[in-house]
Design a protein around this motif. Sequence first.
Motif, PDB file in Angstrom:
ATOM      1  N   LYS A 245      13.233  73.533  66.304  1.00 36.44           N
ATOM      2  CA  LYS A 245      13.005  73.875  67.718  1.00 36.44           C
ATOM      3  C   LYS A 245      11.823  74.817  67.865  1.00 36.44           C
ATOM      4  O   LYS A 245      11.084  74.744  68.840  1.00 36.44           O
ATOM      5  CB  LYS A 245      14.263  74.481  68.339  1.00 36.44           C
ATOM      6  CG  LYS A 245      15.384  73.487  68.436  1.00 36.44           C
ATOM      7  CD  LYS A 245      14.934  72.305  69.256  1.00 36.44           C
ATOM      8  CE  LYS A 245      15.788  71.089  69.041  1.00 36.44           C
ATOM      9  NZ  LYS A 245      15.199  69.884  69.603  1.00 36.44           N
ATOM     10  N   PHE A 246      11.626  75.707  66.908  1.00 39.02           N
ATOM     11  CA  PHE A 246      10.474  76.596  66.964  1.00 39.02           C
ATOM     12  C   PHE A 246       9.197  75.888  66.517  1.00 39.02           C
ATOM     13  O   PHE A 246       8.116  76.228  66.979  1.00 39.02           O
ATOM     14  CB  PHE A 246      10.719  77.846  66.122  1.00 39.02           C
ATOM     15  CG  PHE A 246      11.766  78.724  66.705  1.00 39.02           C
ATOM     16  CD1 PHE A 246      11.534  79.429  67.868  1.00 39.02           C
ATOM     17  CD2 PHE A 246      13.007  78.828  66.116  1.00 39.02           C
ATOM     18  CE1 PHE A 246      12.507  80.235  68.432  1.00 39.02           C
ATOM     19  CE2 PHE A 246      13.987  79.628  66.662  1.00 39.02           C
ATOM     20  CZ  PHE A 246      13.735  80.328  67.827  1.00 39.02           C
ATOM     21  N   LEU A 247       9.325  74.909  65.631  1.00 38.56           N
ATOM     22  CA  LEU A 247       8.151  74.146  65.215  1.00 38.56           C
ATOM     23  C   LEU A 247       7.656  73.232  66.332  1.00 38.56           C
ATOM     24  O   LEU A 247       6.494  72.855  66.342  1.00 38.56           O
ATOM     25  CB  LEU A 247       8.467  73.329  63.960  1.00 38.56           C
ATOM     26  CG  LEU A 247       8.679  74.141  62.687  1.00 38.56           C
ATOM     27  CD1 LEU A 247       9.135  73.223  61.565  1.00 38.56           C
ATOM     28  CD2 LEU A 247       7.433  74.886  62.299  1.00 38.56           C
ATOM     29  N   GLU A 248       8.526  72.883  67.255  1.00 37.80           N
ATOM     30  CA  GLU A 248       8.103  72.047  68.387  1.00 37.80           C
ATOM     31  C   GLU A 248       7.193  72.786  69.355  1.00 37.80           C
ATOM     32  O   GLU A 248       6.383  72.171  70.041  1.00 37.80           O
ATOM     33  CB  GLU A 248       9.327  71.558  69.166  1.00 37.80           C
ATOM     34  CG  GLU A 248      10.042  70.408  68.554  1.00 37.80           C
ATOM     35  CD  GLU A 248      11.205  69.951  69.419  1.00 37.80           C
ATOM     36  OE1 GLU A 248      11.668  70.720  70.274  1.00 37.80           O
ATOM     37  OE2 GLU A 248      11.644  68.818  69.240  1.00 37.80           O
ATOM     38  N   LEU A 249       7.323  74.097  69.441  1.00 46.23           N
ATOM     39  CA  LEU A 249       6.562  74.867  70.427  1.00 46.23           C
ATOM     40  C   LEU A 249       5.049  74.735  70.251  1.00 46.23           C
ATOM     41  O   LEU A 249       4.339  74.498  71.227  1.00 46.23           O
ATOM     42  CB  LEU A 249       6.987  76.335  70.393  1.00 46.23           C
ATOM     43  CG  LEU A 249       8.430  76.606  70.813  1.00 46.23           C
ATOM     44  CD1 LEU A 249       8.763  78.072  70.635  1.00 46.23           C
ATOM     45  CD2 LEU A 249       8.665  76.173  72.244  1.00 46.23           C
ATOM     46  N   PRO A 250       4.490  74.885  69.037  1.00 45.28           N
ATOM     47  CA  PRO A 250       3.036  74.690  68.913  1.00 45.28           C
ATOM     48  C   PRO A 250       2.603  73.252  69.182  1.00 45.28           C
ATOM     49  O   PRO A 250       1.446  73.017  69.547  1.00 45.28           O
ATOM     50  CB  PRO A 250       2.746  75.081  67.470  1.00 45.28           C
ATOM     51  CG  PRO A 250       3.862  75.952  67.073  1.00 45.28           C
ATOM     52  CD  PRO A 250       5.051  75.447  67.816  1.00 45.28           C
ATOM     53  N   CYS A 251       3.502  72.300  69.041  1.00 45.07           N
ATOM     54  CA  CYS A 251       3.149  70.903  69.299  1.00 45.07           C
ATOM     55  C   CYS A 251       2.819  70.657  70.768  1.00 45.07           C
ATOM     56  O   CYS A 251       2.201  69.650  71.100  1.00 45.07           O
ATOM     57  CB  CYS A 251       4.284  69.972  68.867  1.00 45.07           C
ATOM     58  SG  CYS A 251       4.410  69.764  67.094  1.00 45.07           S
TER      59      CYS A 251
ATOM     60  N   CYS B 269       3.818  66.347  64.807  1.00 45.09           N
ATOM     61  CA  CYS B 269       4.032  66.446  66.252  1.00 45.09           C
ATOM     62  C   CYS B 269       4.354  65.102  66.905  1.00 45.09           C
ATOM     63  O   CYS B 269       4.831  65.073  68.034  1.00 45.09           O
ATOM     64  CB  CYS B 269       2.820  67.086  66.915  1.00 45.09           C
ATOM     65  SG  CYS B 269       2.683  68.835  66.513  1.00 45.09           S
ATOM     66  N   ASP B 270       4.104  64.009  66.210  1.00 48.12           N
ATOM     67  CA  ASP B 270       4.448  62.712  66.796  1.00 48.12           C
ATOM     68  C   ASP B 270       5.910  62.335  66.532  1.00 48.12           C
ATOM     69  O   ASP B 270       6.390  61.323  67.022  1.00 48.12           O
ATOM     70  CB  ASP B 270       3.506  61.623  66.282  1.00 48.12           C
ATOM     71  CG  ASP B 270       3.559  61.466  64.767  1.00 48.12           C
ATOM     72  OD1 ASP B 270       4.218  62.277  64.093  1.00 48.12           O
ATOM     73  OD2 ASP B 270       2.908  60.536  64.260  1.00 48.12           O
ATOM     74  N   GLN B 271       6.633  63.149  65.770  1.00 47.17           N
ATOM     75  CA  GLN B 271       8.052  62.903  65.520  1.00 47.17           C
ATOM     76  C   GLN B 271       8.856  63.248  66.765  1.00 47.17           C
ATOM     77  O   GLN B 271       8.552  64.196  67.467  1.00 47.17           O
ATOM     78  CB  GLN B 271       8.571  63.797  64.392  1.00 47.17           C
ATOM     79  CG  GLN B 271       8.243  63.334  63.007  1.00 47.17           C
ATOM     80  CD  GLN B 271       8.841  64.305  62.005  1.00 47.17           C
ATOM     81  OE1 GLN B 271       8.352  65.409  61.856  1.00 47.17           O
ATOM     82  NE2 GLN B 271       9.893  63.874  61.329  1.00 47.17           N
ATOM     83  N   SER B 272       9.880  62.466  67.011  1.00 49.20           N
ATOM     84  CA  SER B 272      10.797  62.816  68.098  1.00 49.20           C
ATOM     85  C   SER B 272      12.073  63.381  67.474  1.00 49.20           C
ATOM     86  O   SER B 272      12.659  62.781  66.587  1.00 49.20           O
ATOM     87  CB  SER B 272      11.114  61.591  68.951  1.00 49.20           C
ATOM     88  OG  SER B 272      11.778  60.631  68.162  1.00 49.20           O
ATOM     89  N   LEU B 273      12.438  64.552  67.923  1.00 48.96           N
ATOM     90  CA  LEU B 273      13.616  65.217  67.389  1.00 48.96           C
ATOM     91  C   LEU B 273      14.779  65.052  68.353  1.00 48.96           C
ATOM     92  O   LEU B 273      14.572  64.969  69.566  1.00 48.96           O
ATOM     93  CB  LEU B 273      13.323  66.705  67.186  1.00 48.96           C
ATOM     94  CG  LEU B 273      12.236  67.008  66.162  1.00 48.96           C
ATOM     95  CD1 LEU B 273      11.915  68.492  66.171  1.00 48.96           C
ATOM     96  CD2 LEU B 273      12.677  66.577  64.787  1.00 48.96           C
ATOM     97  N   PRO B 274      15.992  65.036  67.829  1.00 50.08           N
ATOM     98  CA  PRO B 274      17.147  64.937  68.733  1.00 50.08           C
ATOM     99  C   PRO B 274      17.270  66.204  69.573  1.00 50.08           C
ATOM    100  O   PRO B 274      16.927  67.296  69.130  1.00 50.08           O
ATOM    101  CB  PRO B 274      18.330  64.772  67.781  1.00 50.08           C
ATOM    102  CG  PRO B 274      17.872  65.332  66.485  1.00 50.08           C
ATOM    103  CD  PRO B 274      16.389  65.107  66.432  1.00 50.08           C
TER     104      PRO B 274
END
Length: 170
Positions: free
Chosen positions: A113-119, A158-163
């Motif tokens: 969830k924190f790695l998604e923020l810079p994306c 960043c192109d990965q979709s996470l649940p």
Amino acid sequence: MNRLKQILALMVLLVFGGYHVACFVQYRDFAHTWRPSLLTGTNVFWLARWKMFTGLSTWHTEPEFQVRYIDTESGELSDWTHFPMAERYPARWESGYRWERPAVYKRQNVLEKFLELPCRQDNVVVVRMIKHRWKATLGQLEQPKKRYKSEPVGGLRCDQSLPSPKGIRL
């Protein structure tokens, strides 16, 4: 009269010791839950969980977020660059930065969830988190980086979709 004081002091000491033993047993059995005591039905053993001061750690831990992005002029992938997470996502006054907590290092679903923020920034392709650790000397203001360790904790394309997170909103 003196004998009565001794008996009363002994009884107070036994009740005090018994309460702390009960707190120990309660905390050992139900350390990760907020359930009330099975004996009384209420949480009378709250002292077993209460901490007046934070624990003293003999290690400093500092996370760093790094990103790789596509350069707009050349169209090529950049080297790993420091991402200023603290500037873009400020701390809460009561608890500091959420990504500095031990749960982030230990649990992949929290870290993601924190790695998604810079994306969310433009042109960012890959994000990773590096954990920097060094030995601390308690009671010293200056803390030189003795026994310094640096290890990657996790990364995300960043192109990965996470649940989406599942759970109960408090």
